[in-house]
Design a protein around this motif. Structure first.
Motif, PDB file in Angstrom:
ATOM      1  N   UNK A 139      -1.905 -16.779 -18.588  1.00 47.02           N
ATOM      2  CA  UNK A 139      -2.413 -15.542 -17.763  1.00 47.02           C
ATOM      3  C   UNK A 139      -2.436 -13.965 -18.721  1.00 47.02           C
ATOM      4  N   UNK A 140      -3.373 -13.218 -18.101  1.00 50.20           N
ATOM      5  CA  UNK A 140      -3.582 -12.045 -18.988  1.00 50.20           C
ATOM      6  C   UNK A 140      -3.706 -10.975 -18.122  1.00 50.20           C
ATOM      7  N   UNK A 141      -2.681  -9.924 -18.255  1.00 50.24           N
ATOM      8  CA  UNK A 141      -2.600  -8.719 -17.539  1.00 50.24           C
ATOM      9  C   UNK A 141      -2.652  -8.787 -16.178  1.00 50.24           C
ATOM     10  N   UNK A 142      -1.977 -10.176 -15.630  1.00 47.75           N
ATOM     11  CA  UNK A 142      -2.054 -10.505 -14.292  1.00 47.75           C
ATOM     12  C   UNK A 142      -0.915  -9.302 -13.485  1.00 47.75           C
ATOM     13  N   UNK A 143      -1.407  -8.778 -12.411  1.00 48.48           N
ATOM     14  CA  UNK A 143      -0.853  -7.855 -11.673  1.00 48.48           C
ATOM     15  C   UNK A 143      -1.111  -7.954 -10.278  1.00 48.48           C
ATOM     16  N   UNK A 144      -0.123  -7.519  -9.595  1.00 44.29           N
ATOM     17  CA  UNK A 144      -0.010  -7.391  -8.265  1.00 44.29           C
ATOM     18  C   UNK A 144       0.445  -5.978  -7.509  1.00 44.29           C
ATOM     19  N   UNK A 145      -0.128  -5.526  -6.692  1.00 50.29           N
ATOM     20  CA  UNK A 145       0.215  -4.016  -6.055  1.00 50.29           C
ATOM     21  C   UNK A 145       0.364  -4.355  -4.500  1.00 50.29           C
ATOM     22  N   UNK A 146       1.093  -3.728  -3.784  1.00 50.30           N
ATOM     23  CA  UNK A 146       1.277  -3.868  -2.435  1.00 50.30           C
ATOM     24  C   UNK A 146       1.290  -2.387  -1.930  1.00 50.30           C
ATOM     25  N   UNK A 147       0.759  -2.233  -0.653  1.00 49.10           N
ATOM     26  CA  UNK A 147       0.788  -0.952  -0.167  1.00 49.10           C
ATOM     27  C   UNK A 147       1.847  -0.883   1.136  1.00 49.10           C
ATOM     28  N   UNK A 148       2.795  -0.029   1.141  1.00 51.28           N
ATOM     29  CA  UNK A 148       3.905   0.155   2.201  1.00 51.28           C
ATOM     30  C   UNK A 148       3.860   1.506   2.398  1.00 51.28           C
ATOM     31  N   UNK A 149       3.028   1.704   3.870  1.00 49.47           N
ATOM     32  CA  UNK A 149       2.913   2.756   4.365  1.00 49.47           C
ATOM     33  C   UNK A 149       1.806   3.485   3.682  1.00 49.47           C
ATOM     34  N   UNK A 150       2.237   4.735   2.936  1.00 51.20           N
ATOM     35  CA  UNK A 150       1.482   5.644   2.132  1.00 51.20           C
ATOM     36  C   UNK A 150       1.629   5.323   0.747  1.00 51.20           C
ATOM     37  N   UNK A 151       2.564   4.574   0.566  1.00 57.26           N
ATOM     38  CA  UNK A 151       2.912   4.235  -0.922  1.00 57.26           C
ATOM     39  C   UNK A 151       2.442   3.047  -1.573  1.00 57.26           C
ATOM     40  N   UNK A 152       2.291   2.802  -2.852  1.00 54.97           N
ATOM     41  CA  UNK A 152       1.954   1.901  -3.572  1.00 54.97           C
ATOM     42  C   UNK A 152       2.797   1.224  -4.534  1.00 54.97           C
TER      43      UNK A 152
END
Length: 323
Positions: free
Chosen positions: A4-17
């Motif tokens: 893997x290289x710079x593998x990332x995951x974000x989630x949006x919870x309401x207005x927050x990331x």
């Protein structure tokens, strides 16, 4: 087997990331057993879900078993086995039938599916349970059945997500004995998450510590423990005066850290300090304490644990975080 290289995951919870995984670089070689450790919310389960194509990354790249998880997810799934935290077999399905069906779903012909099912039932000590309903198996048997289902198509890479959670100590030991036998016989690469630090210490050839979505340590258990500044030496004495004298002697031991005197109510005073190779310095320490007239009551040397590693790296105890 995994890159893997710079593998990332974000989630949006309401207005927050929420940045669950913040760019991890992981390399796993063929045949390795690698443990992912970290508290709840550290990002290890999200990382595992991305590597098994159950969750698409927000950014970064990864190849698993030689295939790209973004562009070839079906090919990744053909080449891996995955044992999640829940039971994979239907409770009212017969064990042998469930395994054979799993093989057919992976494209095996009926003869091969039956042969693989029989081999795995024998290998995992489930031969006598072939005609039993999965829901009537013990907890240890069900987990071994889950592993058999993950291996029926002979994947080179097996993911185990907390495989021994909820098992009693005997069933846990039995499960890992079977995993070791599988690796010896089939050469399977294994990536696991676990809350049991002793499992990672005993079983894993490499340990990755994940915290706040990043890999903060990568190495063998012994290499990581080497970052903790040595073994913990503790000796108890007959009086506080002996403890002060003993602490002064301990701090003169080569490579020793500061000595701490612990005088708990109702207990004999103790002196604690860290030093490289505690067992090696012990004979001379005992002779010096005796020559100084210190009334020594007991002594013990403790090797660092993986929890000590986490505490050193983050300032928090992994056991406390999990609790």
């Amino acid at each position: 087997m995994i890159h893997t290289h710079e593998l990332a995951r974000t989630f949006r919870v309401g207005k927050d990331v929420v940045e669950a995984v913040r760019g991890v670089d992981i390399d796993v070689e063929e045949g390795e057993l690698v443990a992912l450790l970290g508290p709840n919310g550290a990002g290890k389960s999200t990382t595992l879900r991305m590597l098994t194509t159950l969750l698409e990354p927000t950014s970064g790249t990864a190849t698993v078993a030689g295939r790209d998880i973004r562009t070839e997810p079906a090919e990744v799934r053909r080449r891996i086995g995955f044992v999640g935290q829940g039971n994979g077999a239907g409770g009212d399905q017969r064990v042998g039938e469930e395994l054979r069906t799993q093989g057919l779903l992976y494209g095996l012909d009926r003869r091969t599916a039956r042969r693989r099912a029989d081999e795995l039932l024998d290998l995992l000590d489930l031969g006598g349970a072939s005609d039993r309903e999965a829901g009537k198996l013990s907890g240890g048997q069900r987990r071994r059945l889950d592993i058999a289902m993950g291996l029926v198509h002979e994947p080179g890479l097996l993911f185990l997500d907390e495989p021994s959670t909820g098992l009693d100590p005997h069933s846990r030991a039995n499960l890992w004995e079977h995993v070791a036998r599988l690796r010896e016989r089939l050469g399977t690469t294994v990536v696991l998450t676990t809350h049991y630090l002793d499992e990672a210490d005993d079983m894993a050839e490499r340990v990755l510590v994940i915290d706040h979505g990043r890999v903060i340590a990568d190495g063998t258990a012994d290499e990581l423990k080497g970052k903790v500044s040595g073994d913990l030496v503790t000796f108890s004495v007959g009086s506080e005066e002996d403890a002060r004298t003993g602490a002064g002697i301990a701090e003169r031991v080569p490579s020793a850290g500061p000595a701490e005197v612990v005088a708990a109510v109702g207990r004999d005073p103790e002196v604690r300090f860290r030093v490289e190779r505690g067992d090696g310095v012990l004979p001379e320490l005992l002779r010096t304490l005796d020559a100084a007239g210190v009334a020594l009551l007991s002594v013990r040397v403790q090797r660092p644990t993986l929890d000590d590693v986490f505490l050193t790296l983050t300032g928090r105890s992994l056991r406390e975080e999990e609790a």
